[in-house]
Design an enzyme around this catalytic site. Structure first.
Site, PDB file in Angstrom:
ATOM      1  CG  ASP A 186      -2.016   0.414   1.052  1.00  0.00           C
ATOM      2  OD1 ASP A 186      -1.878   1.950   1.060  1.00  0.00           O
ATOM      3  OD2 ASP A 186      -3.690   0.488   0.826  1.00  0.00           O
ATOM      4  CG  HIS A 214      -6.062   3.686   1.660  1.00  0.00           C
ATOM      5  ND1 HIS A 214      -5.298   2.355   1.242  1.00  0.00           N
ATOM      6  CD2 HIS A 214      -7.043   3.012   0.642  1.00  0.00           C
ATOM      7  CE1 HIS A 214      -5.899   1.362   0.431  1.00  0.00           C
ATOM      8  NE2 HIS A 214      -6.894   2.163   0.402  1.00  0.00           N
ATOM      9  CB  SER A 365      -9.840  -0.047   1.120  1.00  0.00           C
ATOM     10  OG  SER A 365      -8.893   0.368  -0.442  1.00  0.00           O
TER      11      SER A 365
END
Length: 422
Positions: A186, A214, A365
């Site tokens: 990520d 994120h 996610s």
């Protein structure tokens, strides 16, 4: 057919499925980020619209996101022959020998570099396209020139949930050595208290590792403790930042290098909450990681059910995860994969988003790490003979939703229903 994890074990799990929860219930499933255009928006505002409007909105959002990325980064990114965003002027290939490199050079394809991905025993060759050639034209030409090689563009993959760059902040670090059973591919992870002292990071893009919202959120949902509690709370994490500060970060070759590192470090379960197209290099790397005992969990994305199948979630043997809201309804923006394995909370999920920040987030996610964390508790180290019992235990844990037994909306059912700050 691509190789699978322990064909005798995993292929039977993938294909057999589960007739019902009574019939054994043991089948396996068949950065800095460069701006908000690299992630899908949170979409609660469309959740109450008619479904057809939701699909139209999601389709437009997906196309706009790609168009914005291409417009803002013309010098680094262009479309491949299928219209997918990829690193400008670069083709990646596997199965290439010296004679092939010489043949390609004669036709104007300059060798950029060669890289052996330790851990995967995979050789990558990168070629620069000839002057005056578009990526699409060059891709077609090189594929014909090297028919025995696997040639593809270096596709760009998007974070499948809201995120964005963080200012220069402290990165989460590992305070003490020790085996980490969990891997993450990520953006970088910030030093939020929920993950403090338990994250080892490595960069696979320019400027990486660099903390992102994120990556931090997904990490906290994997191993977080305290107020932000992850599905594998208190565990250690290996985090690979494939974005850094590179506009063309999140590409297939970066993800493949990250997979190689995680295999070398012994990660048993790896979460990839990124989505993009099928890619020959990525497919080969996923297969080789699986053959070495790694279990990979991936989000189906938030482009809606009408979007093209998401990868890496669609690869065989990868656990594809969707998200549900507080009433256990599938998120209308949830994307699709060629198979679906589990669902987990994906709406108003409490996650870390910075050094001292938390937020309620929405998207698939944030469902994927909840499944990965629960799987890692049952599968602490790569071992082919332990895959079946670990998966069986996870399927037994799943709460059946929708039609009885496995279905196309929820897979085997809901995992970690009380996770995510519910």
């Amino acid at each position: 057919m691509r190789a699978l994890i322990a064909p005798a074990i995993l292929l039977s799990l993938l294909c057999a499925g589960i007739a019902s929860r009574v019939d054994a219930q043991i089948g396996l499933p068949s950065v800095q980020l460069p701006g908000v255009a690299r992630t899908l928006p949170s979409l609660p505002e469309i959740a109450t619209e008619p479904l057809i409007d939701v699909r139209d909105t999601l389709a437009r959002a997906r196309l706009d996101r790609i168009a914005t990325l291409l417009r803002d980064n013309r010098d680094r990114i262009e479309r491949d022959r299928n219209g997918q965003p990829a690193v400008r002027g670069i083709l990646v290939a596997t199965g290439v020998d010296e004679a092939m490199i010489a043949r390609a050079a004669e036709d104007g394809f300059r060798l950029v570099d060669r890289d052996r991905i330790e851990g995967l025993d995979l050789d990558i060759v990168r070629f620069a396209v000839p002057d005056g050639h578009s990526l699409a034209r060059a891709q077609k030409k090189l594929s014909k020139l090297l028919p025995d090689a696997e040639v593809d563009a270096d596709h760009i993959y998007f974070a499948s949930g809201p995120g964005g760059a963080l200012p220069t902040v402290a990165l989460a670090t590992t305070a003490s050595p020790g085996q980490a059973r969990l891997g993450l591919i990520d953006g970088g992870v910030a030093a939020h208290p929920s993950v403090a002292g338990r994250v080892e990071q490595r960069g696979f893009a320019a400027g990486a590792p660099h903390a992102s919202r994120h990556g931090t959120a997904v990490a906290s949902l994997l191993i977080g403790s305290g107020r932000v509690r992850g599905a594998a709370s208190g565990q250690k994490l290996l985090a690979a930042d494939v974005y850094g500060s590179d506009p063309a970060g999140g590409n297939a070759s970066a993800i493949v290098r990250a997979l190689g590192w995680l295999v070398q470090r012994g990660a048993a379960v790896t979460t990839i909450s990124l989505v993009g197209p099928d890619n020959k290099l990525l497919a080969a790397a996923v297969s080789r990681a699986q053959q070495r005992g790694m279990l990979i969990v991936a989000a189906v994305g938030n482009d809606g059910p009408a979007a093209p199948p998401a990868y890496p979630a669609s690869y065989k043997g990868v656990f594809a995860v969707t998200g549900v809201d507080a009433r256990n309804r599938a998120l209308p923006e949830a994307g699709r994969a060629l198979h679906l394995d589990f669902a987990a909370p994906g709406d108003a999920v409490l996650a870390a988003t910075g050094v001292d920040a938390t937020d309620r987030l929405r998207g698939t996610s944030f469902a994927a790490p909840l499944v990965a964390g629960r799987l890692a508790l049952r599968y602490p180290a790569p071992a082919i003979d332990r895959i079946r019992p670990a998966v069986s235990a996870l399927v037994f844990e799943a709460r059946d939703l929708g039609k009885k037994g496995r279905d196309k909306i929820y897979g085997h059912g809901l995992i970690c229903g009380d996770c995510g700050g519910r």
